[in-house]
Motif scaffolding. Structure first.
Motif, mmCIF file in Angstrom:
data_model
loop_
_atom_site.group_PDB
_atom_site.id
_atom_site.type_symbol
_atom_site.label_atom_id
_atom_site.label_comp_id
_atom_site.label_asym_id
_atom_site.label_seq_id
_atom_site.Cartn_x
_atom_site.Cartn_y
_atom_site.Cartn_z
ATOM 1 N N THR A 21 0.852 -1.171 0.000
ATOM 2 C CA THR A 21 0.000 0.000 0.000
ATOM 3 C C THR A 21 0.896 1.231 0.000
ATOM 4 O OG1 THR A 21 -1.636 -1.194 1.293
ATOM 5 C CG2 THR A 21 -1.861 1.183 1.205
ATOM 6 N N SER A 22 0.717 2.108 -0.970
ATOM 7 C CA SER A 22 1.569 3.300 -1.064
ATOM 8 C C SER A 22 1.213 4.297 0.037
ATOM 9 C CB SER A 22 1.408 3.959 -2.425
ATOM 10 O OG SER A 22 0.132 4.574 -2.536
ATOM 11 N N GLY A 28 -5.013 8.637 2.144
ATOM 12 C CA GLY A 28 -6.393 8.813 1.709
ATOM 13 C C GLY A 28 -6.530 9.146 0.237
ATOM 14 N N GLY A 29 -5.454 8.926 -0.528
ATOM 15 C CA GLY A 29 -5.513 9.169 -1.964
ATOM 16 C C GLY A 29 -5.703 10.638 -2.281
ATOM 17 N N CYS A 71 0.983 14.697 -3.243
ATOM 18 C CA CYS A 71 0.614 13.538 -4.053
ATOM 19 C C CYS A 71 1.864 12.883 -4.636
ATOM 20 C CB CYS A 71 -0.353 13.977 -5.151
ATOM 21 S SG CYS A 71 -0.789 12.689 -6.339
ATOM 22 N N GLU A 72 2.724 13.685 -5.245
ATOM 23 C CA GLU A 72 3.941 13.135 -5.840
ATOM 24 C C GLU A 72 4.882 12.560 -4.783
ATOM 25 O OE1 GLU A 72 7.466 14.224 -8.989
ATOM 26 O OE2 GLU A 72 6.422 15.891 -8.024
ATOM 27 N N LEU A 73 5.089 13.295 -3.694
ATOM 28 C CA LEU A 73 5.993 12.834 -2.636
ATOM 29 C C LEU A 73 5.532 11.516 -2.011
ATOM 30 C CD1 LEU A 73 6.811 16.143 -0.743
ATOM 31 C CD2 LEU A 73 8.436 14.686 -1.968
ATOM 32 N N SER A 74 4.229 11.299 -2.021
ATOM 33 C CA SER A 74 3.683 10.101 -1.381
ATOM 34 C C SER A 74 3.428 8.961 -2.366
ATOM 35 C CB SER A 74 2.403 10.452 -0.624
ATOM 36 O OG SER A 74 1.402 10.894 -1.511
ATOM 37 N N LEU A 123 5.808 10.631 5.683
ATOM 38 C CA LEU A 123 5.532 11.903 5.026
ATOM 39 C C LEU A 123 6.468 12.990 5.554
ATOM 40 C CD1 LEU A 123 3.903 13.611 3.064
ATOM 41 C CD2 LEU A 123 2.248 13.999 4.918
ATOM 42 N N LEU A 124 6.604 13.064 6.866
ATOM 43 C CA LEU A 124 7.488 14.080 7.455
ATOM 44 C C LEU A 124 8.932 13.886 7.002
ATOM 45 C CD1 LEU A 124 5.930 14.226 11.017
ATOM 46 C CD2 LEU A 124 5.782 15.991 9.245
#
Length: 136
Positions: A21-22, A28-29, A71-74, A123-124
């Motif tokens: 799962t990305s 949450g997409g 979005c791109e970073l995740s 994310l951080l």
């Protein structure tokens, strides 16, 4: 026996073996990253400690740009095509105090959205290297 202990430790730490799962999906997409961006900009642009650097900024455009970047970073399908962070923040005089206040706003938002610790930390970690280009 030693490998079993390692595997159990990884699972308890939230590191799923074979979990594909990305981060984007775990945030949450599209709706999730858009919500994060909107709440972060809304809160930071109104908070006394961070609002100064948002004075003459197009907040609608900023929210969309941040959502695309998140979005791109995740690992989402988006591609950020805006200016680099150094150019965007040049001349704003953002201090470390303001930077860390905004990070704290982001942490609270992620907690409010029930984002798990592993995803929050990932994310951080992806955002942290930008500090050198944001803080003057």
């Amino acid at each position: 026996m030693k490998w079993v202990t390692v595997i159990i430790g990884l699972m308890l730490a939230g590191v799923g073996l074979g979990d594909e799962t990305s981060l984007y999906q775990r945030l949450g997409g599209e709706k999730g990253v858009q919500t994060i961006a909107e709440r972060l900009i809304d809160h930071s642009s109104e908070h006394p400690e961070t609002r100064r650097s948002f004075d003459k900024v197009d907040l609608v455009k900023l929210k969309q740009s941040l959502a695309t970047q998140l979005c791109e970073l995740s690992e989402g399908p988006c591609r950020y095509q805006g200016d680099d962070m150094r150019r965007v923040h040049k001349g704003l005089g953002i201090s470390e105090r303001e930077f860390y206040a905004m990070v704290e706003h982001l942490r609270v938002i992620l907690d409010d959205m029930a984002i798990d610790t592993r995803s929050k930390n990932q994310l951080l970690a992806k955002l942290a290297p930008m500090k050198k280009d944001v803080v003057e």
